[in-house]
Design a protein around this motif. Structure first.
Motif, short mmCIF file in Angstrom:
data_model
loop_
_atom_site.label_atom_id
_atom_site.label_comp_id
_atom_site.label_asym_id
_atom_site.label_seq_id
_atom_site.Cartn_x
_atom_site.Cartn_y
_atom_site.Cartn_z
N THR A 122 0.77 -0.98 0.02
CA THR A 122 -0.05 -0.11 -0.08
C THR A 122 0.87 1.27 0.06
O THR A 122 0.60 2.17 -0.74
CB THR A 122 -0.83 -0.15 1.48
OG1 THR A 122 -1.61 -1.08 1.09
CG2 THR A 122 -1.71 1.42 1.44
N ASN A 123 1.97 1.31 0.85
CA ASN A 123 2.77 2.22 0.74
C ASN A 123 3.59 2.69 -0.28
O ASN A 123 4.02 3.81 -0.81
CB ASN A 123 3.98 2.01 1.73
CG ASN A 123 4.54 3.39 2.46
OD1 ASN A 123 4.05 4.10 2.39
ND2 ASN A 123 5.72 3.20 3.24
N TRP A 124 3.57 1.51 -1.32
CA TRP A 124 4.03 1.72 -2.74
C TRP A 124 3.18 2.20 -3.79
O TRP A 124 3.60 1.81 -5.20
CB TRP A 124 5.04 0.59 -3.06
CG TRP A 124 6.24 0.25 -2.29
CD1 TRP A 124 6.93 1.20 -1.40
CD2 TRP A 124 6.96 -0.86 -2.00
NE1 TRP A 124 7.94 0.75 -0.56
CE2 TRP A 124 7.71 -0.73 -0.91
CE3 TRP A 124 6.61 -2.31 -2.16
CZ2 TRP A 124 8.84 -1.68 -0.30
CZ3 TRP A 124 7.46 -3.35 -1.78
CH2 TRP A 124 8.49 -3.12 -0.86
N GLY A 125 2.03 2.25 -3.36
CA GLY A 125 0.90 2.48 -4.19
C GLY A 125 0.41 1.45 -4.79
O GLY A 125 -0.29 1.39 -6.22
N THR A 126 0.32 0.02 -4.48
CA THR A 126 -0.14 -0.99 -5.03
C THR A 126 -0.91 -1.89 -4.06
O THR A 126 -0.86 -1.58 -2.89
CB THR A 126 1.11 -1.93 -5.82
OG1 THR A 126 0.39 -2.77 -6.74
CG2 THR A 126 2.16 -2.47 -4.88
N GLN A 127 -1.23 -3.15 -4.51
CA GLN A 127 -1.71 -4.04 -3.72
C GLN A 127 -1.13 -5.53 -3.88
O GLN A 127 -0.72 -5.81 -4.93
CB GLN A 127 -3.16 -4.23 -3.80
CG GLN A 127 -4.11 -2.91 -3.53
CD GLN A 127 -5.63 -2.90 -3.50
OE1 GLN A 127 -5.92 -3.87 -4.19
NE2 GLN A 127 -6.34 -2.37 -2.86
#
Length: 229
Positions: A122-127
């Motif tokens: 989530t922190n890296w903009g994904t799931q």
């Protein structure tokens, strides 16, 4: 067919890891308490082949799955000589508890890992991929189920050895004699669950604590993910 193969690819590794660590935990605990039997027989290994029981791991669950019955199975038990333990009565309790305890620990580790992985994703903009989330969820559920299933006070499950250590000595001797009929009792349980599927004896006994513990660990994973997100 594809969905079945994907599900098998998720469940089988989770089940193998849970069973192998469960059995090895028995052996390592016995070794720590003075019994070298498992080590001498080469069973203190994470090699799953060493722990496969042709009947319990392959034939019985395969036949039950083929004929539509509830799937049960077991690994080859790690050999333990109670007489070689420092304190046979309480040593057997510790050896028995080590298996379910290890499964609970594995479920907790799985929750921590999925929480970290999900939070970082989530922190890296994904799931995390759905496959990974399903695998982590299955790993937690399988380990929780194995822990509580093996804690049932029915020979030859771990719970029967724990109960035997808690009983007064005069009762414990009679209880110990029942261990010789453990496999027969297991076959009766399998047959009864198959013959009366609507009774759901195992599910009604084991599933409530499994749901509680799994829910607790999923909450841990969610809290870690939120903290790292």
């Amino acid at each position: 067919m594809t969905d079945t193969l994907i599900l098998a690819a998720i469940l089988i590794p989770c089940l193998v890891i849970a069973i192998v660590f469960h059995e090895v935990a028995h052996g390592w605990t016995a070794l720590a308490l003075g019994d070298t039997t498992a080590r001498d027989m080469g069973r203190l290994t994470l090699n799953p082949i060493k722990h496969v029981d042709p009947v319990g791991t392959l034939l019985v669950p395969g036949a039950l799955a083929l004929f539509g019955g509830p799937v049960f199975g077991w690994a080859k038990p790690v050999p333990v000589n109670a007489n070689r333990l420092n304190n046979p009565r309480y040593g057997m309790m510790a050896v028995a508890a080590a298996g379910p305890g290890t499964n609970i620990l594995l479920a907790f580790v799985g929750a921590v890992l999925v929480g970290i992985a999900s939070g970082l994703a989530t922190n890296w903009g994904t799931q995390l991929p759905e496959f990974a989330m399903t695998a982590f969820g299955a790993f937690i559920l399988i380990n929780a189920f194995l822990a509580f299933f093996n804690l049932l006070p029915i020979p030859p499950f771990d719970g029967s050895h724990i109960l035997g250590g808690l009983l007064p000595r005069r009762w414990a001797r009679h209880w110990q004699q029942l261990q010789a009929f453990g496999m027969l009792l297991l076959v009766v349980i399998i047959a009864a669950s198959w013959a009366f599927p609507d009774a759901r004896w195992i599910e009604n006994t084991v599933w409530p604590p499994v749901e509680w513990m799994s829910g607790l660990f999923f909450s841990v994973a969610d809290s870690i993910a939120r903290f790292l997100a």
